[in-house]
Write a protein that holds these residues in place. Structure first.
Motif, short mmCIF file in Angstrom:
data_model
loop_
_atom_site.label_atom_id
_atom_site.label_comp_id
_atom_site.label_asym_id
_atom_site.label_seq_id
_atom_site.Cartn_x
_atom_site.Cartn_y
_atom_site.Cartn_z
N TRP A 10 -46.40 1.36 -20.73
CA TRP A 10 -46.20 2.01 -20.55
C TRP A 10 -47.17 3.22 -21.05
N LYS A 11 -47.38 4.46 -19.80
CA LYS A 11 -48.18 5.25 -20.38
C LYS A 11 -47.70 6.59 -19.69
N PHE A 12 -47.37 7.61 -21.28
CA PHE A 12 -46.41 8.44 -20.62
C PHE A 12 -47.41 10.27 -21.47
N ASP A 13 -47.60 10.99 -20.55
CA ASP A 13 -48.31 12.11 -20.81
C ASP A 13 -47.44 13.54 -22.80
N GLY A 14 -45.48 12.48 -22.16
CA GLY A 14 -45.15 13.14 -23.16
C GLY A 14 -43.55 12.91 -23.65
N VAL A 15 -42.89 12.93 -24.58
CA VAL A 15 -41.60 12.07 -24.39
C VAL A 15 -40.33 13.53 -24.66
N ILE A 16 -39.46 12.43 -24.27
CA ILE A 16 -38.57 13.78 -25.01
C ILE A 16 -37.30 13.13 -25.01
N ALA A 17 -37.04 13.50 -26.57
CA ALA A 17 -35.71 12.24 -27.54
C ALA A 17 -34.81 12.81 -27.74
N ARG A 18 -33.81 12.00 -28.09
CA ARG A 18 -33.16 11.80 -29.11
C ARG A 18 -33.60 11.35 -29.98
N ILE A 19 -33.39 11.99 -31.07
CA ILE A 19 -34.56 10.60 -32.03
C ILE A 19 -32.77 10.65 -33.23
N GLU A 20 -32.43 9.63 -33.66
CA GLU A 20 -31.34 9.45 -34.79
C GLU A 20 -31.16 8.52 -36.04
N THR A 21 -32.85 7.59 -35.49
CA THR A 21 -33.69 6.65 -36.92
C THR A 21 -34.39 7.22 -37.25
N ASP A 22 -35.13 6.37 -38.19
CA ASP A 22 -36.02 5.71 -38.58
C ASP A 22 -36.98 5.27 -37.12
N HIS A 23 -36.46 4.16 -37.20
CA HIS A 23 -36.99 3.07 -36.42
C HIS A 23 -36.92 3.52 -35.47
N MET A 24 -36.62 4.76 -34.75
CA MET A 24 -36.41 4.74 -33.50
C MET A 24 -38.22 6.51 -33.67
N ALA A 25 -37.72 6.54 -34.48
CA ALA A 25 -39.22 7.68 -34.53
C ALA A 25 -40.13 6.72 -34.64
#
Length: 82
Positions: A55-70
């Motif tokens: 997927w190609k995104f212009d932006g991401v809104i995220a709730r980051i809770e782990t280093d893996h997700m980051a």
């Protein structure tokens, strides 16, 4: 002419707080022409890996809770800027 914006939402859907956050994002996006939101349902500390591959995104809104997700989200956003 309105510029299209594809925005990935990486926020869990497993509790009422997170669903209210998503509702607020949705309400905001409705006031912006050209915003398309992409949400893959997942629980806390989970992430849909399909977001990070094709997927190609212009932006991401995220709730980051782990280093893996980051790391996954950083990879998504860095690829976009190249």
């Amino acid at each position: 002419m309105t510029e299209e914006r594809n925005v990935a939402l990486i926020v869990e859907t497993s509790n009422s707080y997170a669903r209210n956050v998503l509702r607020g994002i949705h309400d905001y996006a409705r006031t912006r022409n050209g915003w398309t939101l992409y949400l893959a349902e997942h629980g806390r500390h989970e992430i849909d890996q399909s977001f990070s591959s094709h997927w190609k995104f212009d932006g991401v809104i995220a709730r980051i809770e782990t280093d893996h997700m980051a790391r996954i989200i950083t990879t998504m956003t860095c690829r976009r800027s190249t």
